[in-house]
Design a protein around this motif. Structure first.
Motif, PDB file in Angstrom:
ATOM      1  N   GLY A 210      41.185  47.681  27.402  1.00 55.59           N
ATOM      2  CA  GLY A 210      39.945  47.235  27.400  1.00 55.59           C
ATOM      3  C   GLY A 210      39.551  46.026  26.492  1.00 55.59           C
ATOM      4  N   LEU A 211      40.592  45.622  25.606  1.00 57.65           N
ATOM      5  CA  LEU A 211      40.188  44.255  24.661  1.00 57.65           C
ATOM      6  C   LEU A 211      40.247  43.117  25.599  1.00 57.65           C
ATOM      7  CD1 LEU A 211      39.522  44.235  21.783  1.00 57.65           C
ATOM      8  CD2 LEU A 211      42.034  44.054  21.381  1.00 57.65           C
ATOM      9  N   CYS A 212      41.491  43.152  26.437  1.00 57.08           N
ATOM     10  CA  CYS A 212      41.413  41.929  27.717  1.00 57.08           C
ATOM     11  C   CYS A 212      41.710  42.277  28.949  1.00 57.08           C
ATOM     12  CB  CYS A 212      42.647  41.023  27.107  1.00 57.08           C
ATOM     13  SG  CYS A 212      42.610  40.092  25.703  1.00 57.08           S
ATOM     14  N   LYS A 280      38.019  48.245  32.196  1.00 54.76           N
ATOM     15  CA  LYS A 280      38.772  47.565  32.873  1.00 54.76           C
ATOM     16  C   LYS A 280      38.793  47.947  34.539  1.00 54.76           C
ATOM     17  CE  LYS A 280      43.811  46.621  33.002  1.00 54.76           C
ATOM     18  NZ  LYS A 280      45.228  46.914  32.229  1.00 54.76           N
ATOM     19  N   THR A 281      39.139  46.784  35.371  1.00 52.58           N
ATOM     20  CA  THR A 281      38.781  47.048  36.827  1.00 52.58           C
ATOM     21  C   THR A 281      40.217  47.856  37.097  1.00 52.58           C
ATOM     22  OG1 THR A 281      37.580  44.989  37.013  1.00 52.58           O
ATOM     23  CG2 THR A 281      38.795  45.813  39.009  1.00 52.58           C
ATOM     24  N   LEU A 282      40.185  48.941  37.603  1.00 49.45           N
ATOM     25  CA  LEU A 282      41.323  49.327  37.919  1.00 49.45           C
ATOM     26  C   LEU A 282      41.740  49.231  39.774  1.00 49.45           C
ATOM     27  CD1 LEU A 282      40.944  53.032  36.251  1.00 49.45           C
ATOM     28  CD2 LEU A 282      42.327  51.003  35.474  1.00 49.45           C
ATOM     29  N   HIS A 283      42.695  49.516  40.106  1.00 48.99           N
ATOM     30  CA  HIS A 283      42.963  49.204  41.353  1.00 48.99           C
ATOM     31  C   HIS A 283      43.762  50.321  42.186  1.00 48.99           C
ATOM     32  CE1 HIS A 283      41.855  45.049  40.854  1.00 48.99           C
ATOM     33  NE2 HIS A 283      42.742  45.119  39.654  1.00 48.99           N
ATOM     34  N   PRO A 284      43.102  51.397  42.406  1.00 49.36           N
ATOM     35  CA  PRO A 284      43.664  52.758  43.093  1.00 49.36           C
ATOM     36  C   PRO A 284      44.635  52.108  44.292  1.00 49.36           C
ATOM     37  CG  PRO A 284      41.369  52.950  42.353  1.00 49.36           C
ATOM     38  CD  PRO A 284      41.368  51.731  42.296  1.00 49.36           C
TER      39      PRO A 284
END
Length: 1435
Positions: A210-212, A280-284
């Protein structure tokens, strides 16, 4: 037509740093140049700066600082201080605190070097003089040694195995740690892989998720900005100081040691509180699953299914796997993290039923790519050990050649598998026995086969490719005469032909349209055409190529448009006149290449026609999009503006080109946020083609056609003012109205237009309200927390400060929390089955999530209760909640966000029971009311599909005490069914109770009646004639008395043409004697199949010959024997009955003597006949067919003498005495009697003939042997040529082998007065005179129907025997009693059986028959106070 173009990279400026190392695989392998080895080489400067900063980071705790690494260590004090900080130890000896002289400085440095030596830190080629004198090369080497030891080699890091670390070099250790920490990138070195700055962002985000979070979207062409962002976040929140500058770490000239020095600080970093962590954008969908456990086929019941889930490209999230069986029952699979660099998880589940399973693989609560996976689980191979085979076809003896036999194969509960039968004959061949395998239903297969050879046959029975228990079976086949097979119907092969229509059909083109006459008023030069579909380039396959044709001023004419494609064929074009003199045209290119568009008006080409259009390949994924007013319209002298935005992380090289009536100046302003503003200034009105080019290709929809208007003198867009919070860069909140004002005072008569899109390319709906003071109020409601871009135009021209870019904030919005998943559905949940749901807070802004799950009273107790659950936080602001409802009933789920209950909460859900016995059914032969027999295994099936999870239970209750069944078992078929097998041991009523989960199923208990054991040998077929007449009524009877079983009798009659023959089965009142009636329809062999309880009875199938009624007129006789012959010689002739039907053939020869007749059937409807006359004279030969003379009968034949029987003599002991079963012999001399036939007959007075063997000695004499079978007087008759020889016949006494004259038979069962039907009787056999140990008495009792009646012999052990029998038919019974094989005197006994009663068998007893009792006339007792005696009669 003027054009101008400009190519620029608004988001991809040239890299600041380039060098030959950029293209090499490994810089370490490149040869050093003089520049690299120079004192002022760039890498040395970077290394000196980095090492200096590293030293200062450690010295700052002592308030010391190094300004010049080359000079500041010369007195040894700062070096000693650095070592004491790094080692946390003091020097081992004293040193000078004020080293004013060189010698003091040398001694101080020596103290430091000695300390390193005692710390086992090895230094090479360095002494105190080099440090004091400022040898930079050796000083840098010393510092690098300290960095290796204290920052890389010595510290213990998390997620590292101590033993493995000791086996690695410092470089390998640090690189391995980073590779495990950043599995998303292939990092293999400490120079090239870090130059774009993205690897630094990935390392920071993996150390502190979550920092970058957006490092993957960083522009690799902006390495310094990327590195600065990552390093600043690491410095602020991870405590990783920037010992190297962002510009230095991305410099191609940087050395490994500098990069390693900076990176070595990350393993010890810790996240500080309050860090600005972003979701963070996750990509399941980037998660991948692979392995046999998710393959469509190949998985089997009760076999562990395994697969892997790889999540390295999906981000950080939890993996959950749920497996749903075909009935919808869900189980959670076991998920094991492997903790490897690819972030893989091992998944294992155990399918318990066959059929389609859904394997749902979730990452962060969402389905991964291709989830759910459809897996077809097949049933495991069957179990041959559960298969049984039995029947007469498997018995060791009793089967005969050329006679069908059978056996049944029982597969209930054995699972899936094919049944196979192989029969090997006595010669070891497998192809001689015809086998028919028939599925009878209820898991029973019947194998019928016809052996053709005698001897031992081997029967192999297989199931699922393996032999069943006790297989192979050995069956001994006896030989019997082979009967002719029934005639079969010929098989007619009907050839079929398929007519194939011709594949090529000629198409005639329509005749060309004759040209229309030209009109003199046509002016094609006044016409013009423009549009995207006429642009030389930019058009792509599958685009709609549209353009307009303007014919104003062109006079009278007809517009014709044709388009020729790359293949030379004409393409279809749509032409529509939308207004006077304006036509809209379009065509649809479907292939790449050059298209030629020809436009004519009145038969003449308009200007610039034909147009050449180059069509490129179909547009693929786009890197940028373009939009705005400048792509549609504009005004001369004013800028026409539009926006170009990046779609993904890669932008490429952008370029722009304007084609139109004049040149146009182009400007591009990069906004630094993935977008740029583009402006051009047209100088003439008309249609301009605006090409937006990315990587040398037009983007989708390019070129854009902009219609530029002439300059207006009364429109002043530069005077329009726009203001308000809705246009401010910050401050707007998602889902909250945002407003702004447009002030058009003094701007003239222009028209206001707004163009607005968000960062994802979706339009923004802006409501415009016009006020009376030349102002406009604009309001929009942003729905996504992303950038919004708004363009304001007045009179088709952009106003000042437009476009406006507005960043939408999130805020806290509980109403935007989304909850979805099966765990919050109102239906479909079942008790004790795991479920889940997802709470999506990605659009709700800032806030914490709280969950509560309660069940209603009565679910787990009397009061409402909390339900345990697991909540898993994903990196994309979603939460996955898992729970298992413990019982059926109502549940309430509450979801709170930021301490507020979300609007859609609470969720009230209903959980159904885990099972429902009402949906279970049971059926099969084992539950049939009349289908079960004692000692015969049976089965039934319980079907639980749709009834939920539970175990079946079965209980048996018999009418009497004791076990009701044996061999009881319940077999799970793994297809929502269970097979129950058992064998009944008690006859009578049995109750079968079937439960599912402890609850009785419908129709339970089942009441069945167990029948006695079946005995097929008790089934008798009687009165079946071998031959029957076609078309006449026929009948026979079947007795099933004592056969047991269910008593179901079936008769099937098949004609010679294999068609069924109707038959009528009539049963008697006791259902034990059955009459079968039928009418044969055609000539040939009839097949009669008789089955009892589904099993063929002994002798079945029976064969009966059906014959046509006889016609004597069609019979003819011929041959010399019909005319005459010679005494003593056969006179032959033939009789042909072909075509005469079936009838009895009668043949007699009448004459001076009785002539012996021989007849041989030739098998073709004719027979060969001969008769032997023994005396001369005239003979009459009568030939009758069906009791009628054939044509020519009787025939007259004259026989003449040829031999003398009086000269025949006979002698030998066999003419004087004989004994049963012993050879007797004598000789007959015919040498002087001439040629004739010798016939000898030896017959007893009882009619028993002895077997006689005549052997010619080839000299006119014959040796005669015979064996008498019974005792008594015999008559020996010898004839020669049909005449008796002298002294014959003679009498012969044959003595018995055993003298049975002393054996007596007596008793009511053999008395002539007869016995009663259905009353058991007996008789005694007294054989004491011949008594030996062991019973030698045999009896054979025949009833009037010819069937045997059972007799039971009891050996009393003293030479006497008691024989009991029960007759069941009226009439004469013959009772043959034998000792050994010799009939006893007076045997057979003739006994008549009648219906009636026998008073002698009645017995009366009781006190009423005593002589001392009497009654008076009134009937009262003669003794006072006593009752009258009673009388009992006992039959």
């Amino acid at each position: 037509m003027m054009s101008n173009s400009g190519f620029l990279e608004p988001q991809l400026p040239p890299q600041l740093y380039q060098g030959p190392a950029d293209t090499g695989e490994e810089e370490e392998e490149m040869p050093a140049t003089e520049k690299d080895l120079a004192e002022d080489a760039p890498w040395k400067k970077i290394q000196q700066n980095t090492f200096t900063r590293w030293c200062n980071e450690h010295l700052k705790v002592m308030n010391k600082r190094i300004s010049d690494l080359q000079k500041d260590l010369s007195d040894g004090l700062k070096l000693i201080g650095l070592l004491e900080v790094l080692s946390q130890k003091k020097m081992y000896r004293k040193y000078h605190n004020r080293p004013n002289f060189r010698q003091m400085k040398l001694e101080n440095v020596s103290v430091a070097l000695e300390f390193l030596e005692r710390e086992h830190i090895r230094l090479v080629s360095i002494d105190s003089k080099a440090i004091v004198d400022g040898n930079l090369k050796l000083i840098l080497g010393l510092i690098w040694t300290l960095i290796l030891h204290y920052s890389i080699s010595m510290p213990m890091w998390e997620d590292e195995d101590d033993e493995d670390a000791k086996k690695l070099t410092p470089k390998q250790r640090l690189l391995g740690w980073i590779q495990n920490k950043v599995p998303q990138l292939p990092i293999t070195n400490f120079h090239r892989d870090w130059r774009d700055g993205k690897a630094l962002g990935a390392l920071v985000d993996n150390c502190a998720p979550g920092l970058c979070p957006d490092w993957e979207t960083w522009d690799p062409s902006q390495p310094v900005e990327n590195a600065r962002e990552a390093m600043q976040q690491a410095d602020d929140w991870l405590g990783v100081p920037q010992v190297i500058a962002p510009e230095e770490i991305v410099d191609p000239n940087v050395d490994e040691h500098s990069v390693m020095t900076y990176l070595s600080q990350f393993p010890k970093s810790k996240l500080k509180p309050g860090a600005p962590l972003r979701a963070k954008t996750l990509h399941p969908k980037r998660a991948k699953a692979f392995g046999p456990g998710i393959e469509p086929r190949g998985n089997m019941v009760l076999k562990a299914a395994e697969f892997l889930v790889e999540t390295v490209e999906a981000g950080l999230g939890e993996v959950l796997v749920y497996v749903e069986d075909p009935e919808g029952h869900t189980e959670e699979a076991r998920v094991i993290p492997n903790n490897d660099r690819n972030r893989t998880y091992s998944v294992v589940y155990l399918p318990k039923v066959e059929g389609l399973h859904k394997v749902k693989v979730l990452f962060a609560g969402q389905d991964i790519d291709r989830s759910p996976f459809i897996v077809n689980v097949s049933k495991a191979m069957g179990d041959p050990s559960r298969v049984q085979a039995r029947g007469p076809g498997l018995q060791t003896t009793g089967n005969v050649a050329n006679k069908p036999t059978y056996f049944d194969i029982y597969t209930a509960g054995a699972g899936a598998g094919d049944v196979g039968v192989i029969i090997v004959d006595s010669n070891g061949r497998r192809d001689t026995v015809e086998i028919v395998l028939e599925n009878k239903g209820d898991s029973i297969f019947r194998c019928t086969y016809v052996p053709v050879l005698e001897g031992a046959h081997t029967v192999c029975v297989t199931f699922a490719g393996q032999q069943i228990p006790t297989s192979p079976f050995t069956v001994h086949i006896c030989e019997v005469p082979q009967s002719a097979p029934p005639p079969g119907s010929p098989v007619q092969m009907v050839p079929q032909s398929t007519r194939t229509p011709p594949s090529d059909r000629t198409r005639r083109a329509p005749p060309p349209t004759p040209p229309k006459p030209r009109r003199p008023t046509c002016n094609p030069n006044a016409c013009r055409a423009s549009g995207r579909g006429l642009q030389p380039k930019g058009l792509r396959v599958n685009d709609v190529a549209d353009f307009k044709v303007y014919t104003k001023g062109g006079g009278s004419g007809e517009l014709e448009v044709s388009v020729q494609g790359p293949n030379g064929l004409e393409e279809p074009v749509k032409v529509l006149e939308v207004e006077t003199s304006v036509f809209e045209c379009n065509y649809y290119p479907i292939m790449m290449g050059k298209y030629i568009v020809t436009i004519t008006w009145g038969g003449h080409s308009i200007p610039r026609s034909p147009f050449e259009v180059q069509v490129g390949e179909e547009a693929g994924p786009q890197k940028v999009r373009a939009w705005g007013p400048g792509l549609e319209t504009g005004a001369v002298g004013k800028s026409a503006d539009f926006v170009v935005e990046a779609i993904g992380t890669e932008v490429g090289t952008l370029g722009f080109s304007i084609e139109g009536p004049s040149q146009a100046k182009i400007e591009c302003d990069d906004k630094g946020d993935g977008s740029c503003d583009v402006r051009y200034w047209p100088t003439e009105p008309g249609d301009f083609a605006v090409h937006v080019i990315c990587d040398d290709e037009d983007i989708k929809d390019s070129p854009f056609m902009a219609h530029i208007l002439s300059a207006a003198n009364d429109i002043f867009p530069e005077k329009v003012k726009c203001y308000g919070p809705g246009l401010e860069p910050l401050g707007c909140i998602v889902n909250k109205p945002a407003d702004f004002t447009i002030d058009a005072h003094g701007a003239g008569r222009g028209e206001l237009k707004l163009y607005a899109q968000d960062a994802e390319g979706f339009p923004i709906d802006i409501q415009i309200t016009e006020n009376e003071d030349s102002t406009f109020l604009c309001v929009y409601i942003p729905t996504k927390p992303i950038k919004h871009t708004i363009i304001v135009t007045w009179g088709e021209v952009n106003v000042p400060n437009s476009p406006f870019r507005v960043t939408i904030g999130e805020g806290s919005h509980p109403e935007n929390v989304k909850v979805h998943g099966p765990g919050v559905e109102n239906s479909g949940l079942k008790a004790n089955e795991p479920t889940y749901f997802t709470v999506d807070c990605s659009e709700a802004g800032q806030g914490d999530v709280s969950i509560g799950i309660k069940c209603a009273p009565g679910v787990v107790g009397a009061a409402e209760a909390d339900i345990d659950f697991d909540i898993i936080k994903n990196d994309n602001d979603t939460f996955t909640v898992k729970y298992t409802p413990p019982g059926p009933g109502q549940y309430t789920i509450m979801v709170l966000f930021a301490d507020q209950e979300i609007p859609i909460s609470p969720f009230r859900i209903k959980v159904d029971p885990s099972h429902d016995a009402a949906k279970v059914r049971a059926e099969g032969p084992g539950l049939s009311k009349t289908g079960v027999e004692v000692g015969k295994p049976t089965h039934f099936t319980i079907y639980t599909k749709g009834a939920g999870k539970a175990k079946p239970e079965v209980h048996f209750t018999a009418a009497t005490k004791g076990e009701a069944v044996r061999d009881f078992e319940i077999i799970d078929n793994h297809d929502y069914s269970y097979t129950v097998r058992y064998t009944a041991v008690q006859q009578g009523n049995v109750s079968v109770t079937v439960c599912h989960g402890g609850d009785p199923i419908p129709k339970s208990p089942f009441n069945i009646s167990v029948a006695p054991p079946m005995d097929l040998n008790k089934v008798k077929v009687q009165g079946l004639n071998n031959k029957v007449d076609v078309g006449k009524d026929q009948e026979f009877t079947i007795s099933t008395r004592g056969a047991g079983g269910q008593g179901k009798l079936e008769v099937k009659i098949t004609s010679p043409s294999r068609r069924p023959i109707p038959c009528k089965l009539e049963s008697g009142t006791a259902n034990e004697l059955h009459t079968v009636k039928y009418i044969p329809p055609e000539e040939g062999l009839l097949r009669l199949d008789v089955c009892y309880d589904g099993h063929p009875v002994p002798g079945s199938p029976f064969t009966v010959e059906s014959v046509m009624p006889p016609d004597p007129t069609k019979v003819r006789a011929y041959g010399l024997g019909l005319q005459g012959g010679v005494v003593g010689k056969p006179a032959p002739f033939a009789i042909d009955t072909k075509g005469a039907g079936t009838g009895g053939l009668g043949l007699t020869v009448e004459g001076p003597c009785e002539a012996k007749i021989e007849c041989q059937d030739n098998g073709d409807g004719s027979c060969s006949v001969s008769y032997l006359p023994t005396e001369p004279g005239e003979y009459a030969i009568n030939i009758l067919f069906a009791d009628q003379h054939i044509p020519g009968s009787p025939f007259k034949a004259v026989v003449q003498t040829a031999f003398d029987p009086s000269k025949v003599t006979a002698s030998g002991p066999g003419l004087e005495r004989g004994k049963v079963n012993e050879d007797g012999s004598f000789t007959v001399d015919c040498s002087k009697a001439g040629e004739a036939e010798l016939t000898i007959e030896i017959i007893s007075d009882s009619g028993a003939k002895a077997e006689v063997h005549v052997q010619s000695n080839s000299d006119g004499t014959y040796s005669i042997t015979y064996i008498p079978q019974v005792q008594g007087m015999y008559t020996i008759t010898i004839k020669y040529g049909g005449h008796a020889v002298p002294t014959f016949p003679v009498r012969l006494q044959v003595e018995p082998a055993v003298d049975t004259s002393g054996v007596e038979v007596y008793g009511p069962g053999v008395e002539p007065r007869g016995v009663l039907r259905e009353v058991t009787t007996h008789f005694i056999v007294d054989a004491r005179s011949l008594y030996k140990s062991g019973s030698q008495i045999k009896t054979c009792i025949s009833n009037p129907l010819g069937a045997n009646t059972d007799a039971y012999i009891t050996d009393k052990g003293d030479g006497t025997y008691r024989v009991e029998y029960t007759p069941y038919e009226d009439g004469l019974h013959l009772i043959d009693v034998l000792f050994g094989d010799v009939s006893l005197p007076k045997s057979p006994f003739r006994v008549t059986v009648t219906e009636g009663c026998d008073p002698s068998r009645v017995r009366a007893y009781g006190p009423g028959l005593r002589k001392d009792w009497s009654t008076n006339p009134t009937g009262s007792p003669s003794r006072p106070g006593e009752q009258a005696p009673g009388v009992w009669v006992w039959p």
